[in-house]
Design an enzyme around this catalytic site. Structure first.
Site, PDB file in Angstrom:
ATOM      1  CG  PHE A  12      -1.780  -1.040   1.557  1.00 31.89           C
ATOM      2  CD1 PHE A  12      -2.017  -2.051   0.639  1.00 31.89           C
ATOM      3  CD2 PHE A  12      -2.415  -1.106   2.792  1.00 31.89           C
ATOM      4  CE1 PHE A  12      -2.863  -3.106   0.941  1.00 31.89           C
ATOM      5  CE2 PHE A  12      -3.267  -2.155   3.100  1.00 31.89           C
ATOM      6  CZ  PHE A  12      -3.485  -3.156   2.179  1.00 31.89           C
ATOM      7  NE  ARG A  33      11.824  -4.871   2.169  1.00 28.35           N
ATOM      8  CZ  ARG A  33      10.808  -5.445   1.546  1.00 28.35           C
ATOM      9  NH1 ARG A  33      11.001  -6.551   0.859  1.00 28.35           N
ATOM     10  NH2 ARG A  33       9.594  -4.918   1.591  1.00 28.35           N
ATOM     11  CG  ASP A  54      13.164  -1.636  12.719  1.00 28.26           C
ATOM     12  OD1 ASP A  54      11.933  -1.624  12.934  1.00 28.26           O
ATOM     13  OD2 ASP A  54      13.893  -2.617  12.981  1.00 28.26           O
ATOM     14  CB  VAL A  55       8.183   1.834  12.723  1.00 30.31           C
ATOM     15  CG1 VAL A  55       8.118   2.657  11.452  1.00 30.31           C
ATOM     16  CG2 VAL A  55       7.588   0.455  12.543  1.00 30.31           C
ATOM     17  CE1 TYR A 147      -1.879  -7.230  11.020  1.00 33.44           C
ATOM     18  CE2 TYR A 147      -3.980  -8.237  10.493  1.00 33.44           C
ATOM     19  CZ  TYR A 147      -3.018  -7.284  10.238  1.00 33.44           C
ATOM     20  OH  TYR A 147      -3.188  -6.382   9.224  1.00 33.44           O
ATOM     21  CE  LYS A 151      -2.670  -3.649  11.168  1.00 35.85           C
ATOM     22  NZ  LYS A 151      -1.904  -2.476  10.704  1.00 35.85           N
ATOM     23  CD  GLU A 184       7.403  -7.154  -0.195  1.00 30.14           C
ATOM     24  OE1 GLU A 184       7.833  -7.093   0.974  1.00 30.14           O
ATOM     25  OE2 GLU A 184       8.023  -6.685  -1.166  1.00 30.14           O
TER      26      GLU A 184
HETATM   27  P1  NDP Z   1       3.532  -5.258   2.756  1.00 28.21           P
HETATM   28  O1  NDP Z   1       4.159  -6.376   3.518  1.00 28.21           O
HETATM   29  O2  NDP Z   1       3.457  -5.348   1.277  1.00 28.21           O
HETATM   30  O3  NDP Z   1       4.258  -3.888   3.136  1.00 28.21           O
HETATM   31  C1  NDP Z   1       4.613  -3.604   4.459  1.00 28.21           C
HETATM   32  C2  NDP Z   1       5.512  -2.405   4.492  1.00 28.21           C
HETATM   33  O4  NDP Z   1       5.846  -2.123   5.857  1.00 28.21           O
HETATM   34  C3  NDP Z   1       6.804  -2.636   3.747  1.00 28.21           C
HETATM   35  O5  NDP Z   1       7.154  -1.459   3.045  1.00 28.21           O
HETATM   36  C4  NDP Z   1       7.831  -2.897   4.849  1.00 28.21           C
HETATM   37  O6  NDP Z   1       9.102  -2.412   4.436  1.00 28.21           O
HETATM   38  C5  NDP Z   1       7.253  -2.024   5.971  1.00 28.21           C
HETATM   39  N1  NDP Z   1       7.677  -2.449   7.299  1.00 28.21           N
HETATM   40  C6  NDP Z   1       7.424  -3.625   7.916  1.00 28.21           C
HETATM   41  N2  NDP Z   1       8.009  -3.642   9.123  1.00 28.21           N
HETATM   42  C7  NDP Z   1       8.641  -2.442   9.263  1.00 28.21           C
HETATM   43  C8  NDP Z   1       9.420  -1.859  10.287  1.00 28.21           C
HETATM   44  N3  NDP Z   1       9.699  -2.508  11.432  1.00 28.21           N
HETATM   45  N4  NDP Z   1       9.911  -0.608  10.109  1.00 28.21           N
HETATM   46  C9  NDP Z   1       9.648   0.059   8.953  1.00 28.21           C
HETATM   47  N5  NDP Z   1       8.926  -0.447   7.948  1.00 28.21           N
HETATM   48  C10 NDP Z   1       8.419  -1.688   8.114  1.00 28.21           C
HETATM   49  O7  NDP Z   1       2.072  -5.081   3.418  1.00 28.21           O
HETATM   50  P2  NDP Z   1       0.764  -4.287   2.955  1.00 28.21           P
HETATM   51  O8  NDP Z   1       1.108  -3.157   2.069  1.00 28.21           O
HETATM   52  O9  NDP Z   1      -0.236  -5.278   2.515  1.00 28.21           O
HETATM   53  O10 NDP Z   1       0.276  -3.760   4.368  1.00 28.21           O
HETATM   54  C11 NDP Z   1       0.499  -2.438   4.806  1.00 28.21           C
HETATM   55  C12 NDP Z   1      -0.334  -2.227   6.065  1.00 28.21           C
HETATM   56  O11 NDP Z   1      -1.691  -2.548   5.801  1.00 28.21           O
HETATM   57  C13 NDP Z   1       0.071  -3.080   7.254  1.00 28.21           C
HETATM   58  O12 NDP Z   1      -0.047  -2.298   8.426  1.00 28.21           O
HETATM   59  C14 NDP Z   1      -0.959  -4.200   7.243  1.00 28.21           C
HETATM   60  O13 NDP Z   1      -1.166  -4.739   8.535  1.00 28.21           O
HETATM   61  C15 NDP Z   1      -2.171  -3.463   6.759  1.00 28.21           C
HETATM   62  N6  NDP Z   1      -3.204  -4.258   6.117  1.00 28.21           N
HETATM   63  C16 NDP Z   1      -2.900  -5.105   5.081  1.00 28.21           C
HETATM   64  C17 NDP Z   1      -3.908  -5.836   4.485  1.00 28.21           C
HETATM   65  C18 NDP Z   1      -3.660  -6.821   3.392  1.00 28.21           C
HETATM   66  O14 NDP Z   1      -4.488  -7.742   3.213  1.00 28.21           O
HETATM   67  N7  NDP Z   1      -2.599  -6.699   2.635  1.00 28.21           N
HETATM   68  C19 NDP Z   1      -5.322  -5.657   4.882  1.00 28.21           C
HETATM   69  C20 NDP Z   1      -5.505  -4.762   5.998  1.00 28.21           C
HETATM   70  C21 NDP Z   1      -4.484  -4.077   6.552  1.00 28.21           C
HETATM   71  P3  NDP Z   1      10.528  -3.038   4.821  1.00 28.21           P
HETATM   72  O15 NDP Z   1      10.353  -4.521   4.863  1.00 28.21           O
HETATM   73  O16 NDP Z   1      11.404  -2.545   3.705  1.00 28.21           O
HETATM   74  O17 NDP Z   1      10.848  -2.412   6.150  1.00 28.21           O
HETATM   75  C1  8X3 Z   2      -5.274  -7.928   6.795  1.00 24.32           C
HETATM   76  C2  8X3 Z   2      -6.650  -8.366   6.443  1.00 24.32           C
HETATM   77  O1  8X3 Z   2      -8.372 -10.218   6.693  1.00 24.32           O
HETATM   78  O2  8X3 Z   2      -6.009 -10.877   6.528  1.00 24.32           O
HETATM   79  O3  8X3 Z   2      -5.292  -7.037   7.858  1.00 24.32           O
HETATM   80  O4  8X3 Z   2      -6.831  -9.855   8.546  1.00 24.32           O
HETATM   81  S1  8X3 Z   2      -6.981  -9.901   7.098  1.00 24.32           S
END
Ligand code: NDP
Ligand code: 8X3
Length: 250
Positions: A12, A33, A54-55, A147, A151, A184
């Protein structure tokens, strides 16, 4: 506008970054990364500032924010997007390390960024924090344990921020997506088992990171007097589970 996005290297966050730069905004893109961030910087040019962060290393965040260069050091919008799920099994079989990593990233990291950025927004009487929650924070499901709990924290924290920000022009939204393919997220959740991750999305039309990027762009460009408090979005194919009953002889 200057928009700081955590998790800009994939999913996203990357989809939103590309849209914002195309619309003439500046993005401070944060992630761990560096090679992914540098590739984005090469593609997007000077409007994109890559910041390795790294948050979950919460102690490092105030200095990173203080060190942002001129032109990028006023944060108009903070998108707390970095987050992850680890594991799909029940609580009694889960890894405590996985639970701690989710809490450190999804909860403590989001708190630390908000704490570092919010005072300047209040002082300017302008700003917008968008937190990425999840349907998992609203609805319990098997394997959602920590998880979903992280949220749920994000949702309630967002609502409590709204309460605290009474009388200011600072906006807060909790965006709560359902299942989304093409990021991812599931690869991470299945600890790199890409076959299992791909099967999550078999047999139905999901939403994608691009759909979420479009929604986030719409939120960011919405009128400054409008606050979307919470926005839950799912693919049409997804809906609520009924309450479950386990039938057994005794
Ligand atoms: P991705 O895994 O594709 O992206 C996650 C991003 O977060 C990457 O850019 C990664 O970058 C970064 N990240 C992870 N850990 C850290 C850290 N410790 N410090 C800094 N950056 C970090 O996931 P999505 O885009 O799918 O998800 C984004 C958000 O949306 C998340 O909060 C997820 O929980 C939420 N979400 C996702 C859903 C889904 O189905 N995909 C649905 C609902 C919510 P890097 O590894 O380079 O640090
Ligand atoms: C990601 C959506 O449905 O896998 O937050 O929990 S779900």
């Amino acid at each position: 506008m200057n928009i700081l996005i955590t998790g800009a290297s994939a999913g996203f966050g990357k989809a939103l970054t590309e849209r914002l730069v195309a619309k003439g905004h500046r993005v401070i893109g944060c992630a761990r990364r560096v090679e992914k961030l540098n590739a984005l910087a090469d593609a997007l040019g000077d409007a994109f500032l890559p910041v390795v962060m790294d948050v979950s290393d919460t102690a490092s965040i105030p200095q990173i924010i203080a060190d942002l260069p001129d032109g990028f050091n006023q944060i108009d919008v903070l998108v707390n997007n970095a987050g992850l799920a680890l594991g799909t099994g029940p609580a009694h079989e889960a890894s405590l390390d996985d639970w701690m990593r989710m809490t450190d990233t999804n909860v403590k990291g989001l708190m630390a960024l908000t704490h570092a950025v919010l005072p300047a927004m209040v002082a300017r009487d302008s700003g917008y924090i968008i937190n990425i929650g999840s349907v998992a924070g609203n609805w319990p499901y098997y394997g959602g344990n920590v998880y979903g709990a992280t949220k749920a924290f994000v949702k309630q924290f967002s609502l409590n921020l709204r309460a605290d920000l009474i009388g200011t022009q600072v906006r807060v939204t909790n965006l709560e997506p359902g299942v989304i393919a093409g990021t991812e997220f599931s690869n991470v959740r299945y600890h790199g088992d890409d076959d299992k991750a791909a099967k999550v999305y078999d047999g139905f039309k999901t939403m994608t990171g691009d759909d979420i990027g479009d929604i986030l762009l719409w939120l960011i460009e919405s009128p400054a007097h409008v606050n979307v408090n919470r926005l839950e979005v799912m693919p049409v194919a997804q809906t609520y589970n009924g309450l479950t009953v386990a039938k057994r002889e005794s």
